[in-house]
Design a protein around this motif. Sequence first.
Motif, PDB file in Angstrom:
ATOM      1  N   PRO A 138       0.808  -1.228   0.000  1.00  7.08           N
ATOM      2  CA  PRO A 138       0.000   0.000   0.000  1.00  7.08           C
ATOM      3  C   PRO A 138       0.838   1.274   0.000  1.00  7.08           C
ATOM      4  CG  PRO A 138      -0.912  -1.591   1.529  1.00  7.08           C
ATOM      5  CD  PRO A 138       0.408  -2.135   1.098  1.00  7.08           C
ATOM      6  N   GLN A 139       1.917   1.273   0.778  1.00  9.29           N
ATOM      7  CA  GLN A 139       2.772   2.460   0.808  1.00  9.29           C
ATOM      8  C   GLN A 139       3.558   2.609  -0.484  1.00  9.29           C
ATOM      9  OE1 GLN A 139       4.699   3.635   4.596  1.00  9.29           O
ATOM     10  NE2 GLN A 139       4.096   1.602   5.318  1.00  9.29           N
ATOM     11  N   MET A 140       4.045   1.495  -1.020  1.00  9.98           N
ATOM     12  CA  MET A 140       4.782   1.548  -2.268  1.00  9.98           C
ATOM     13  C   MET A 140       3.913   2.100  -3.385  1.00  9.98           C
ATOM     14  SD  MET A 140       5.202  -0.084  -5.428  1.00  9.98           S
ATOM     15  CE  MET A 140       4.544  -1.746  -5.274  1.00  9.98           C
ATOM     16  N   LEU A 141       2.663   1.627  -3.463  1.00  8.85           N
ATOM     17  CA  LEU A 141       1.758   2.093  -4.515  1.00  8.85           C
ATOM     18  C   LEU A 141       1.510   3.590  -4.412  1.00  8.85           C
ATOM     19  CD1 LEU A 141      -0.882  -0.801  -4.615  1.00  8.85           C
ATOM     20  CD2 LEU A 141       0.892  -0.290  -6.305  1.00  8.85           C
ATOM     21  N   THR A 142       1.425   4.098  -3.193  1.00  5.37           N
ATOM     22  CA  THR A 142       1.224   5.542  -3.009  1.00  5.37           C
ATOM     23  C   THR A 142       2.462   6.329  -3.404  1.00  5.37           C
ATOM     24  OG1 THR A 142      -0.321   5.114  -1.190  1.00  5.37           O
ATOM     25  CG2 THR A 142       0.591   7.328  -1.349  1.00  5.37           C
ATOM     26  N   LEU A 143       3.631   5.818  -3.024  1.00  4.00           N
ATOM     27  CA  LEU A 143       4.874   6.527  -3.309  1.00  4.00           C
ATOM     28  C   LEU A 143       5.177   6.618  -4.797  1.00  4.00           C
ATOM     29  CD1 LEU A 143       7.106   4.995  -0.475  1.00  4.00           C
ATOM     30  CD2 LEU A 143       6.343   7.371  -0.620  1.00  4.00           C
ATOM     31  N   GLN A 207      -4.719  11.091 -10.483  1.00  2.00           N
ATOM     32  CA  GLN A 207      -5.125  11.900  -9.335  1.00  2.00           C
ATOM     33  C   GLN A 207      -6.150  11.163  -8.469  1.00  2.00           C
ATOM     34  OE1 GLN A 207      -6.570  15.529 -11.082  1.00  2.00           O
ATOM     35  NE2 GLN A 207      -4.542  16.219 -11.728  1.00  2.00           N
ATOM     36  N   LEU A 208      -7.105  10.498  -9.113  1.00  3.81           N
ATOM     37  CA  LEU A 208      -8.107   9.729  -8.365  1.00  3.81           C
ATOM     38  C   LEU A 208      -7.461   8.556  -7.630  1.00  3.81           C
ATOM     39  CD1 LEU A 208     -10.991   9.676 -11.015  1.00  3.81           C
ATOM     40  CD2 LEU A 208     -10.829  11.104  -8.959  1.00  3.81           C
ATOM     41  N   TRP A 209      -6.516   7.905  -8.295  1.00  5.72           N
ATOM     42  CA  TRP A 209      -5.782   6.792  -7.678  1.00  5.72           C
ATOM     43  C   TRP A 209      -5.020   7.275  -6.442  1.00  5.72           C
ATOM     44  CZ3 TRP A 209      -0.762   4.410 -10.102  1.00  5.72           C
ATOM     45  CH2 TRP A 209      -0.320   3.338  -9.304  1.00  5.72           C
ATOM     46  N   GLU A 210      -4.376   8.425  -6.571  1.00  6.80           N
ATOM     47  CA  GLU A 210      -3.599   8.954  -5.452  1.00  6.80           C
ATOM     48  C   GLU A 210      -4.494   9.288  -4.261  1.00  6.80           C
ATOM     49  OE1 GLU A 210       0.135  11.994  -4.802  1.00  6.80           O
ATOM     50  OE2 GLU A 210      -1.229  12.335  -6.473  1.00  6.80           O
ATOM     51  N   ARG A 211      -5.653   9.881  -4.540  1.00  3.66           N
ATOM     52  CA  ARG A 211      -6.581  10.196  -3.444  1.00  3.66           C
ATOM     53  C   ARG A 211      -7.055   8.926  -2.754  1.00  3.66           C
ATOM     54  NH1 ARG A 211     -10.433  14.521  -6.682  1.00  3.66           N
ATOM     55  NH2 ARG A 211      -8.817  16.123  -7.026  1.00  3.66           N
ATOM     56  N   ARG A 212      -7.351   7.909  -3.531  1.00  4.73           N
ATOM     57  CA  ARG A 212      -7.827   6.651  -2.958  1.00  4.73           C
ATOM     58  C   ARG A 212      -6.752   6.030  -2.086  1.00  4.73           C
ATOM     59  NH1 ARG A 212      -7.393   1.314  -3.794  1.00  4.73           N
ATOM     60  NH2 ARG A 212      -9.230  -0.006  -3.467  1.00  4.73           N
ATOM     61  N   GLN A 213      -5.514   6.043  -2.563  1.00  3.52           N
ATOM     62  CA  GLN A 213      -4.424   5.452  -1.783  1.00  3.52           C
ATOM     63  C   GLN A 213      -4.179   6.226  -0.492  1.00  3.52           C
ATOM     64  OE1 GLN A 213      -4.213   2.268  -3.488  1.00  3.52           O
ATOM     65  NE2 GLN A 213      -2.355   2.566  -2.309  1.00  3.52           N
ATOM     66  N   MET A 214      -4.303   7.540  -0.548  1.00  2.00           N
ATOM     67  CA  MET A 214      -4.090   8.343   0.646  1.00  2.00           C
ATOM     68  C   MET A 214      -5.175   8.073   1.681  1.00  2.00           C
ATOM     69  SD  MET A 214      -1.277   9.864   0.233  1.00  2.00           S
ATOM     70  CE  MET A 214      -1.373  10.909   1.677  1.00  2.00           C
ATOM     71  N   ARG A 215      -6.415   7.873   1.215  1.00  2.00           N
ATOM     72  CA  ARG A 215      -7.499   7.530   2.150  1.00  2.00           C
ATOM     73  C   ARG A 215      -7.258   6.176   2.787  1.00  2.00           C
ATOM     74  NH1 ARG A 215     -11.037   9.711  -1.887  1.00  2.00           N
ATOM     75  NH2 ARG A 215     -11.526   7.562  -2.567  1.00  2.00           N
ATOM     76  N   TYR A 216      -6.730   5.234   1.990  1.00  2.00           N
ATOM     77  CA  TYR A 216      -6.471   3.875   2.507  1.00  2.00           C
ATOM     78  C   TYR A 216      -5.398   3.921   3.587  1.00  2.00           C
ATOM     79  CZ  TYR A 216      -4.988  -1.006   2.558  1.00  2.00           C
ATOM     80  OH  TYR A 216      -4.637  -2.279   2.941  1.00  2.00           O
ATOM     81  N   ILE A 217      -4.342   4.683   3.337  1.00  2.00           N
ATOM     82  CA  ILE A 217      -3.229   4.738   4.294  1.00  2.00           C
ATOM     83  C   ILE A 217      -3.618   5.488   5.565  1.00  2.00           C
ATOM     84  CG2 ILE A 217      -0.927   5.727   4.660  1.00  2.00           C
ATOM     85  CD1 ILE A 217      -0.210   4.920   1.872  1.00  2.00           C
TER      86      ILE A 217
END
Length: 219
Positions: A138-143, A207-217
């Motif tokens: 999850p962190q790798m995908l966000t980074l 941008q949508l992917w990044e927002r989703r990942q930030m909510r998950y983390i």
Amino acid sequence: MFDITIITQYYPLFLKGLLNTVLICAAGLALGMAWGLALYSIGNSRLAIPRALYRGYVNLFRGTPLLVQLFLLFYGGPYFGLNLSAIATGILGLTLYGAAYFAEIYRAGFQNIPAGQIEAAQDLGMSPLQTMLHVQIPQMLTLIIPSVINQTILIIKESAILSIITVPEVTTAAVKISTETFSIVEPYVVLAGAYWLIVTAVSRGGQLWERRQMRYISR
């Protein structure tokens, strides 16, 4: 003057080329990301030979132009019994080329995860697989989101050279229309607009992917 009738007359050819571009790029990028992850796993080995193979692959495909790689696959392949259609060559070329970049992006993403978080997961009793699935990935995908989106956009734009090996994508359509009508501006304005639409859609999706990942983390 700008002749709109050229666009209205040839729009089916443009649409077909645009659809082919989207499908070919989507296939090449999806396979490239998957192969890139496999490459990262090879390069992450503790053995010297797999690591050397990884570095050799990455240096080869990042150090040579995509156009040269496509020529070798399409025109040189038959010498080695590799007979592929233009579309198959285009997808394979984008896969092999993109994987070298995505593998390095994955490597950078995993390396930027603080070691303390992995140690904390182990202290909590997580298995290596659980640590990978719930902490590292999850962190790798966000980074890596900005790098992945940027590389995706670059590859989509570079896919225009697939027209050189007769792949029936949107650039090929523009060249054909320009040849038949002796018009330069109209076909290439539409071509530029087509790539702009694709790139804008990818950027928005990132941008949508990044927002989703930030909510998950942040949970």
